[in-house]
Design an enzyme around this catalytic site. Structure first.
Site, PDB file in Angstrom:
ATOM      1  N   LYS A  75       2.506 -45.741 -51.881  1.00 51.51           N
ATOM      2  CA  LYS A  75       3.510 -46.472 -51.111  1.00 51.51           C
ATOM      3  C   LYS A  75       4.881 -45.932 -51.498  1.00 51.51           C
ATOM      4  O   LYS A  75       5.190 -45.809 -52.695  1.00 51.51           O
ATOM      5  CB  LYS A  75       3.418 -47.968 -51.412  1.00 51.51           C
ATOM      6  CG  LYS A  75       2.164 -48.578 -50.817  1.00 51.51           C
ATOM      7  CD  LYS A  75       2.108 -50.066 -50.951  1.00 51.51           C
ATOM      8  CE  LYS A  75       0.920 -50.633 -50.190  1.00 51.51           C
ATOM      9  NZ  LYS A  75      -0.381 -49.990 -50.498  1.00 51.51           N
ATOM     10  N   ASP A 109       0.855 -44.718 -47.348  1.00 50.04           N
ATOM     11  CA  ASP A 109       0.523 -46.009 -46.732  1.00 50.04           C
ATOM     12  C   ASP A 109       1.731 -46.511 -45.944  1.00 50.04           C
ATOM     13  O   ASP A 109       2.868 -46.153 -46.250  1.00 50.04           O
ATOM     14  CB  ASP A 109       0.209 -47.056 -47.809  1.00 50.04           C
ATOM     15  CG  ASP A 109      -1.195 -46.924 -48.381  1.00 50.04           C
ATOM     16  OD1 ASP A 109      -2.015 -46.183 -47.812  1.00 50.04           O
ATOM     17  OD2 ASP A 109      -1.468 -47.584 -49.406  1.00 50.04           O
ATOM     18  N   ARG A 160      -3.995 -42.254 -40.240  1.00 46.47           N
ATOM     19  CA  ARG A 160      -4.913 -43.391 -40.390  1.00 46.47           C
ATOM     20  C   ARG A 160      -4.390 -44.487 -39.459  1.00 46.47           C
ATOM     21  O   ARG A 160      -3.222 -44.869 -39.549  1.00 46.47           O
ATOM     22  CB  ARG A 160      -4.914 -43.900 -41.825  1.00 46.47           C
ATOM     23  CG  ARG A 160      -5.746 -45.174 -41.997  1.00 46.47           C
ATOM     24  CD  ARG A 160      -5.364 -45.961 -43.246  1.00 46.47           C
ATOM     25  NE  ARG A 160      -5.633 -45.262 -44.465  1.00 46.47           N
ATOM     26  CZ  ARG A 160      -4.939 -45.466 -45.603  1.00 46.47           C
ATOM     27  NH1 ARG A 160      -3.938 -46.317 -45.631  1.00 46.47           N
ATOM     28  NH2 ARG A 160      -5.227 -44.794 -46.689  1.00 46.47           N
ATOM     29  N   ARG A 265      -4.882 -59.572 -48.675  1.00 50.36           N
ATOM     30  CA  ARG A 265      -6.305 -59.687 -48.292  1.00 50.36           C
ATOM     31  C   ARG A 265      -6.667 -61.155 -48.037  1.00 50.36           C
ATOM     32  O   ARG A 265      -7.413 -61.466 -47.122  1.00 50.36           O
ATOM     33  CB  ARG A 265      -7.230 -59.125 -49.394  1.00 50.36           C
ATOM     34  CG  ARG A 265      -7.049 -57.664 -49.723  1.00 50.36           C
ATOM     35  CD  ARG A 265      -7.511 -56.692 -48.643  1.00 50.36           C
ATOM     36  NE  ARG A 265      -6.681 -56.532 -47.483  1.00 50.36           N
ATOM     37  CZ  ARG A 265      -5.598 -55.748 -47.375  1.00 50.36           C
ATOM     38  NH1 ARG A 265      -5.188 -55.029 -48.381  1.00 50.36           N
ATOM     39  NH2 ARG A 265      -4.940 -55.661 -46.242  1.00 50.36           N
TER      40      ARG A 265
END
Ligand SMILES: Cc1cc2nc3c(=O)[nH]c(=O)nc-3n(C[C@H](O)[C@H](O)[C@H](O)COP(=O)(O)OP(=O)(O)OC[C@H]3O[C@@H](n4cnc5c(N)ncnc54)[C@H](O)[C@@H]3O)c2cc1C
Length: 283
Positions: A75, A109, A160, A265
């Site tokens: 990151k 990311d 991605r 998450r």
């Protein structure tokens, strides 16, 4: 207050690289590749950002020395984007020099929307210098992503595609899941047509089945793209993909700074909270 790691272990492989190695080996044995993510974000201090870059460089060596099939994800806010953009870029380039020397790969990311423009600008510059040693992530839910996908696909970037994990307002991101899925499919088509090897990052069966059907109907070979999932989720599906001849890669986060990742998450799917409680109360 330091929370116990037991809480996070459903989604985070370990707190150290050494403890992560056996888990990577087990995946690799099943023909599943790995992306290692040393957890951390929003570093505000130069000495810590410098140290992080050194750790990542060492990690690239360690991966190679241990014979693991793994790339890394980083990151930009962990290597100084909050401190100064140029400084962050120099740090990234230092890491990419190492990746190039070793023949490895670094993915950047994508973080919250406050960083999207800077992340894409830095990626574009890195891509002109380091080519296929660097890749990026596009979040389908952002209104801007249609333009970003066409620009980056035209240059053949390694992308991605994911839905997007950060809470964003209406003005910035699509809120409704059916609409996010529709754009996800549109962008996947563009990536399959224009980029050498798109990475489809989702656990969503509707999207997965759509990709399987679309690629089969259009004679797109299994060698032209990859499925990616997060550590701790749908491992059996990944094993099945690998057995069926698809490329499969698991994103494996590790490290002591696991809390923000863990929280994302939990926020994105209520079932994940049950997974965690289950792990905690298992003997
Ligand atoms: C490899 C990888 C890298 C990522 N990198 C980034 C990044 O750089 N930046 C970023 O913002 N986000 C990233 N993400 C996160 C991503 O943006 C989403 O927040 C996350 O993947 C949840 O969306 P989803 O499509 O997987 O499924 P969700 O939208 O969470 O779920 C949709 C449906 O999928 C099915 N499903 C989901 N999980 C499961 C499960 N465990 N078992 C069975 N069915 C399930 C269910 O039917 C569910 O209703 C990444 C995700 C992956 C997989």
């Amino acid at each position: 207050m330091k929370l116990p790691f037991t809480l996070a272990q459903r989604f985070v492989a370990a707190e150290t690289f050494n403890e992560t190695i056996p888990k990577i080996i087990a995946f690799n044995k099943k023909n599943i590749k790995i992306t290692l993510d040393l957890l951390g974000e929003n570093v505000q201090d130069k000495s810590m950002a410098d140290e992080t870059v050194d750790t990542y460089m060492q990690l690239l060596d360690d991966i190679q020395n241990a014979g693991l099939t793994s790339s890394i994800s980083i990151k930009l806010t962990m290597i100084g984007l909050d401190i100064d953009e140029n400084y962050c870029k120099q740090n990234l380039f230092r890491l990419l020099d190492k990746a190039k020397e070793l023949g490895s790969f670094v993915r950047i990311d994508m973080e919250g929307s406050a960083y999207t423009q800077q992340t894409i600008e830095i990626f574009k510059e890195a891509f002109t210098i380091y080519g296929n040693h660097v890749g990026i992530v596009i979040q389908a839910y952002l209104h801007r992503s249609g333009d970003d996908i066409s620009e980056l696909a035209d240059v053949g970037a390694d992308i991605r595609l994911c839905k997007g994990a950060y809470k964003e307002p209406d003005l910035i991101a699509i809120q409704k899941m059916p609409e996010i899925r529709e754009v996800f499919k549109e962008y996947t088509k563009i990536l399959l047509e224009k980029t050498p090897f798109p990475r489809i990052a989702t656990h969503d069966d509707e999207l997965i089945n759509w990709v399987l059907n679309y690629t089969a109907e259009n004679n797109i070979s299994k060698d032209r793209f990859e499925f990616q999932m997060l550590y701790g989720l749908r491992e059996e599906t990944m094993e099945q993909f690998a057995k069926d001849g698809y490329h499969a890669r698991v994103y494996v986060p590790y490290g002591t700074m696991w809390f923000p990742y863990f929280k994302r998450r939990l926020m994105e799917r209520k079932e994940n909270i049950w997974f965690v409680l289950n792990t905690m109360f298992k003997k």
